[in-house]
Design an enzyme around this catalytic site. Sequence first.
Site, PDB file in Angstrom:
ATOM      1  CG  ASP A 257      -1.917  -1.088   1.253  1.00 21.82           C
ATOM      2  OD1 ASP A 257      -2.127  -1.718   2.296  1.00 21.82           O
ATOM      3  OD2 ASP A 257      -2.492  -1.338   0.182  1.00 21.82           O
TER       4      ASP A 257
ATOM      5  CG  ASP B  97      -6.794  -1.430  -1.651  1.00 22.25           C
ATOM      6  OD1 ASP B  97      -5.820  -1.090  -0.961  1.00 22.25           O
ATOM      7  OD2 ASP B  97      -7.137  -2.607  -1.805  1.00 22.25           O
TER       8      ASP B  97
HETATM    9  C1  LIG Z   1     -11.074  -2.041  -1.108  1.00 23.71           C
HETATM   10  C2  LIG Z   1     -11.304  -3.468  -0.676  1.00 23.71           C
HETATM   11  C3  LIG Z   1     -10.148  -3.977   0.140  1.00 23.71           C
HETATM   12  C4  LIG Z   1      -9.316  -4.987  -0.653  1.00 23.71           C
HETATM   13  O1  LIG Z   1     -10.136  -6.107  -1.010  1.00 23.71           O
HETATM   14  C5  LIG Z   1      -9.598  -7.124  -1.764  1.00 23.71           C
HETATM   15  O2  LIG Z   1      -8.435  -7.224  -2.047  1.00 23.71           O
HETATM   16  C6  LIG Z   1     -10.624  -8.119  -2.226  1.00 23.71           C
HETATM   17  C7  LIG Z   1     -10.531  -8.343  -3.704  1.00 23.71           C
HETATM   18  C8  LIG Z   1     -10.480  -9.433  -1.546  1.00 23.71           C
HETATM   19  C9  LIG Z   1     -10.655  -9.376  -0.037  1.00 23.71           C
HETATM   20  C10 LIG Z   1      -9.960 -10.568   0.558  1.00 23.71           C
HETATM   21  C11 LIG Z   1     -12.113  -9.378   0.343  1.00 23.71           C
HETATM   22  C12 LIG Z   1     -12.661  -8.014   0.405  1.00 23.71           C
HETATM   23  C13 LIG Z   1     -13.296  -7.748   1.737  1.00 23.71           C
HETATM   24  C14 LIG Z   1     -14.175  -6.538   1.643  1.00 23.71           C
HETATM   25  C15 LIG Z   1     -13.659  -5.453   2.449  1.00 23.71           C
HETATM   26  O3  LIG Z   1     -12.542  -5.481   2.929  1.00 23.71           O
HETATM   27  C16 LIG Z   1     -14.586  -4.306   2.614  1.00 23.71           C
HETATM   28  C17 LIG Z   1     -13.963  -3.102   2.029  1.00 23.71           C
HETATM   29  C18 LIG Z   1     -14.878  -1.928   2.042  1.00 23.71           C
HETATM   30  C19 LIG Z   1     -14.250  -0.874   1.214  1.00 23.71           C
HETATM   31  C20 LIG Z   1     -15.318  -0.187   0.358  1.00 23.71           C
HETATM   32  C21 LIG Z   1     -15.413  -0.765  -1.010  1.00 23.71           C
HETATM   33  C22 LIG Z   1     -13.551   0.114   2.073  1.00 23.71           C
HETATM   34  C23 LIG Z   1     -12.356   0.691   1.633  1.00 23.71           C
HETATM   35  C24 LIG Z   1     -11.159   0.496   2.355  1.00 23.71           C
HETATM   36  C25 LIG Z   1      -9.947   0.836   1.861  1.00 23.71           C
HETATM   37  C26 LIG Z   1      -9.724   1.189   0.416  1.00 23.71           C
HETATM   38  O4  LIG Z   1      -9.783   2.584   0.246  1.00 23.71           O
HETATM   39  C27 LIG Z   1      -9.689   2.979  -1.113  1.00 23.71           C
HETATM   40  C28 LIG Z   1      -8.782   0.739   2.730  1.00 23.71           C
HETATM   41  C29 LIG Z   1      -7.815  -0.287   2.184  1.00 23.71           C
HETATM   42  C30 LIG Z   1      -6.610  -0.447   3.077  1.00 23.71           C
HETATM   43  O5  LIG Z   1      -7.007  -0.962   4.350  1.00 23.71           O
HETATM   44  C31 LIG Z   1      -5.565  -1.374   2.460  1.00 23.71           C
HETATM   45  O6  LIG Z   1      -4.506  -1.595   3.385  1.00 23.71           O
HETATM   46  C32 LIG Z   1      -6.176  -2.707   2.069  1.00 23.71           C
HETATM   47  C33 LIG Z   1      -5.181  -3.626   1.378  1.00 23.71           C
HETATM   48  O7  LIG Z   1      -4.614  -2.962   0.260  1.00 23.71           O
HETATM   49  C34 LIG Z   1      -5.865  -4.919   0.949  1.00 23.71           C
HETATM   50  N1  LIG Z   1      -7.037  -4.652   0.146  1.00 23.71           N
HETATM   51  C35 LIG Z   1      -8.157  -5.418   0.227  1.00 23.71           C
HETATM   52  O8  LIG Z   1      -8.269  -6.391   0.960  1.00 23.71           O
END
Ligand SMILES: CCC[C@@H]1OC(=O)[C@@H](C)C[C@H](C)CCCCC(=O)CCC[C@@H](CC)/C=C/C=C(\COC)CC[C@@H](O)[C@@H](O)C[C@H](O)CNC1=O
Length: 154
Positions: free
Chosen positions: A111, A129
């Site tokens: 990130d 993300d």
């Molecule tokens: C965006 C989904 C997160 C992403 O899901 C993915 O990979 C998917 C494809 C697979 C996951 C195993 C399952 C998703 C779970 C859903 C979830 O979690 C609900 C999310 C709500 C969302 C509104 C849609 C908020 C937003 C947050 C953030 C993003 O703001 C732009 C903060 C990101 C930071 O915490 C960063 O450290 C995160 C890190 O990069 C890993 N990223 C993931 O797990």
Amino acid sequence: MIYYLLALVVLIADQLTKWLIAAYMEIGETIPVIEDVIHITSHRNAGAAFGILQGQMWLFYIVTIIVTVGIVYFIKKMGQTDKWIGIPLGILLGGTVGNFIDRILHGEVIDFIDVYIGTYSFPIFNVADSALTVGVILLIIKLFIDERKEKKEK
Ligand SMILES: CCC[C@@H]1OC(=O)[C@@H](C)C[C@H](C)CCCCC(=O)CCC[C@@H](CC)/C=C/C=C(\COC)CC[C@@H](O)[C@@H](O)C[C@H](O)CNC1=O
């Protein structure tokens, strides 16, 4: 199909930016783009959004595979007839695969987009993300518009 090309563009943007961050920045190093508003901070997250479920890689693999199969299914089923479904799904696919590659290769996600909203520091995120969030928002808008149209036709 154009939607997979869109996914590939998102994926390349995601992997290229992550590669640059990993190659040229130390973990924890921060570069202010706009002081106290947007910084580039090299960060790693072994969990999902907001750092939940740290280290639960098998859960993330299973969820990601289910999400990916679902996206491809709906691109085939709905993408042909409605590009406003196909485009968000293509963006979602690119973001999903982007974080999946990180999890497989490194067991954590890179990130670097560090946004401050006032005094609140939003969780550091990445291009994947952003694509996931934009894709989800576009889909919600699309489904909302469709529902409004159905109501009017009745
Ligand atoms: C965006 C989904 C997160 C992403 O899901 C993915 O990979 C998917 C494809 C697979 C996951 C195993 C399952 C998703 C779970 C859903 C979830 O979690 C609900 C999310 C709500 C969302 C509104 C849609 C908020 C937003 C947050 C953030 C993003 O703001 C732009 C903060 C990101 C930071 O915490 C960063 O450290 C995160 C890190 O990069 C890993 N990223 C993931 O797990």
